[in-house]
Write an enzyme that holds these catalytic residues in place. Structure first.
Site, PDB file in Angstrom:
ATOM      1  N   SER A  55      20.131   9.959  34.463  1.00  0.00           N
ATOM      2  CA  SER A  55      21.112   9.172  33.715  1.00  0.00           C
ATOM      3  C   SER A  55      21.590   9.974  32.504  1.00  0.00           C
ATOM      4  O   SER A  55      21.099  11.059  32.214  1.00  0.00           O
ATOM      5  CB  SER A  55      20.482   7.851  33.279  1.00  0.00           C
ATOM      6  OG  SER A  55      20.134   7.070  34.393  1.00  0.00           O
ATOM      7  N   GLY A  56      22.567   9.411  31.800  1.00  0.00           N
ATOM      8  CA  GLY A  56      23.149  10.095  30.654  1.00  0.00           C
ATOM      9  C   GLY A  56      24.468  10.751  30.954  1.00  0.00           C
ATOM     10  O   GLY A  56      25.102  11.320  30.068  1.00  0.00           O
ATOM     11  N   HIS A  57      24.911  10.662  32.238  1.00  0.00           N
ATOM     12  CA  HIS A  57      26.168  11.295  32.651  1.00  0.00           C
ATOM     13  C   HIS A  57      27.224  10.249  33.028  1.00  0.00           C
ATOM     14  O   HIS A  57      28.206  10.580  33.694  1.00  0.00           O
ATOM     15  CB  HIS A  57      25.930  12.220  33.840  1.00  0.00           C
ATOM     16  CG  HIS A  57      24.860  13.230  33.620  1.00  0.00           C
ATOM     17  ND1 HIS A  57      24.914  14.139  32.588  1.00  0.00           N
ATOM     18  CD2 HIS A  57      23.694  13.471  34.277  1.00  0.00           C
ATOM     19  CE1 HIS A  57      23.834  14.914  32.628  1.00  0.00           C
ATOM     20  NE2 HIS A  57      23.080  14.512  33.629  1.00  0.00           N
ATOM     21  N   LYS A 105      23.676  17.124  43.283  1.00  0.00           N
ATOM     22  CA  LYS A 105      23.996  18.199  42.348  1.00  0.00           C
ATOM     23  C   LYS A 105      22.889  19.243  42.384  1.00  0.00           C
ATOM     24  O   LYS A 105      21.705  18.905  42.517  1.00  0.00           O
ATOM     25  CB  LYS A 105      24.160  17.655  40.930  1.00  0.00           C
ATOM     26  CG  LYS A 105      25.265  16.621  40.781  1.00  0.00           C
ATOM     27  CD  LYS A 105      25.519  16.223  39.336  1.00  0.00           C
ATOM     28  CE  LYS A 105      24.307  15.710  38.606  1.00  0.00           C
ATOM     29  NZ  LYS A 105      23.711  14.508  39.233  1.00  0.00           N
ATOM     30  N   ASP A 110      16.539  17.364  41.563  1.00  0.00           N
ATOM     31  CA  ASP A 110      17.381  16.572  42.457  1.00  0.00           C
ATOM     32  C   ASP A 110      17.268  17.061  43.893  1.00  0.00           C
ATOM     33  O   ASP A 110      17.115  16.265  44.826  1.00  0.00           O
ATOM     34  CB  ASP A 110      18.844  16.651  42.007  1.00  0.00           C
ATOM     35  CG  ASP A 110      19.124  15.897  40.723  1.00  0.00           C
ATOM     36  OD1 ASP A 110      18.196  15.270  40.179  1.00  0.00           O
ATOM     37  OD2 ASP A 110      20.268  15.931  40.257  1.00  0.00           O
ATOM     38  N   HIS A 219      23.293  19.069  30.877  1.00  0.00           N
ATOM     39  CA  HIS A 219      22.084  18.650  30.179  1.00  0.00           C
ATOM     40  C   HIS A 219      21.920  19.401  28.860  1.00  0.00           C
ATOM     41  O   HIS A 219      20.871  19.310  28.216  1.00  0.00           O
ATOM     42  CB  HIS A 219      20.839  18.918  31.031  1.00  0.00           C
ATOM     43  CG  HIS A 219      20.894  18.314  32.387  1.00  0.00           C
ATOM     44  ND1 HIS A 219      21.293  19.030  33.496  1.00  0.00           N
ATOM     45  CD2 HIS A 219      20.615  17.065  32.820  1.00  0.00           C
ATOM     46  CE1 HIS A 219      21.244  18.239  34.552  1.00  0.00           C
ATOM     47  NE2 HIS A 219      20.843  17.043  34.177  1.00  0.00           N
TER      48      HIS A 219
END
Length: 333
Positions: A55-57, A105, A110, A219
């Site tokens: 998360s954060g994107h 990605k 991931d 990131h």
């Protein structure tokens, strides 16, 4: 640090709950394990598309769940890959009997966790293919990757592959479209400021007031070089030159130009970026046939932007233009 959060440990959980409540006509959310899926469930006979990551994107990836794009998305902790269990659950939710495509990605966590989830889903009778996006031209073998990073070009892969699935293509064909988009898209970004991960409570890196980082990762990973702040047009040129040289792009090419904000950059600045990028492409005889501008693949509140260029053909234009309805993107229906 100033953030509108309650408990830093519950940021993702509470954000997903809010997202699902705000867009209940489009999505449903599972809390255990945590994932988002299309409201109404999988479409029988259609290839399912699943993506995810740290998360954060936002709006990546949950904001792209809906008609013409993803069937499910799996949010991990901030800047941290989701584990295999929610990926398997999302894969089951997206399976309409025609198989499922994972769009991943290129970050080590991931890739490994989606591979494990694919094996587990296969053991339960679900056919899974995977396409790994790696559109960032800035660096190879960064802190989080072996090879190039997957960044904003992932949105274009998800959209166009989702359109192919919606028109009824089989799993191999949808995977082939996704691979074709990934092979023809290139990106590079710049950071003006760092971001603050909620549970860390401090900036993810240091950048002086008069410095910018060229080739930054989503990131906050280091880029190609750190330099003094220059004008917007000069920054665009520094990003576009390596993008256009990499594929390479050349006179006569038809393109989609995507200027993406990193979360803290206002649209007025993104359009200044787009103006210059379109001007440079025009000077080189490269046509901009489609465009996208906005904050779609962010890095929390980081100030900065990325430029993505996709080489188009008639089929990719047709797929891009086909009806789409998600929380973050909508046209044609």
């Amino acid at each position: 640090m100033k953030k509108l959060v309650n408990d830093p440990k519950r940021v993702v959980e509470e954000s997903v709950a809010g997202f699902a409540s705000a867009h209940a006509d489009l999505v449903t959310a599972s809390s255990d394990p945590l994932f988002i899926a299309r409201a109404g469930g999988a479409t029988r006979g259609k290839v399912g598309l699943v993506s995810g990551g740290g998360s954060g994107h936002e709006p990546l990836h949950a904001g792209f769940v809906g008609y013409g794009m993803l069937d499910a998305a799996v949010p991990g902790p901030v800047f941290t890959s989701p584990t295999p269990d929610p990926i398997v659950a999302a894969t089951k939710a997206a399976d309409g009997g025609a198989g499922v495509l994972h769009i991943v990605k290129n970050y080590t966590g991931d890739v490994l966790n989606f591979e494990t989830a694919a094996d587990l889903a296969l053991a339960e009778g679900i056919e899974v293919r995977a396409v790994v996006t790696d559109d960032d031209v800035a660096v190879r073998d960064s802190l989080y990757t072996a090879g190039r990073r997957g960044v904003a070009g992932t949105v274009l892969v998800e959209r166009i592959a989702g359109a192919a699935a919606e028109r009824g293509d089989d799993l191999d064909a949808v995977a082939g479209i996704a691979e074709r988009v990934n092979a023809n898209v290139r990106s590079m970004g710049v950071a003006l400021t760092p971001c603050v991960v909620p549970h860390a409570g401090e900036p993810s890196f240091e950048l002086a007031d008069d410095e910018i980082e060229l080739g930054i990762g989503i990131h906050g990973e280091p880029g190609r070089t750190r330099t003094k702040l220059v004008s917007a047009d000069e920054v665009v040129d520094l990003l576009l030159d390596p993008i256009l040289a990499d594929l390479p792009f050349g006179e006569g090419d038809r393109t989609l130009l995507f200027v993406n904000g990193m979360g803290g950059t206002p649209l007025v600045e993104l359009y200044i970026f787009f103006r210059r990028a379109a001007e440079v492409l025009g000077e080189r005889g490269i046509a901009v046939e489609r465009s996208l501008v906005g904050n779609f693949v962010t890095s929390l509140e980081m100030q900065g932007a990325s430029i993505t260029v996709l080489k188009l053909d008639d089929e990719l234009v047709e797929l891009w233009d086909s009806p789409l309805h998600t929380a973050a993107l909508r046209w044609g229906r």
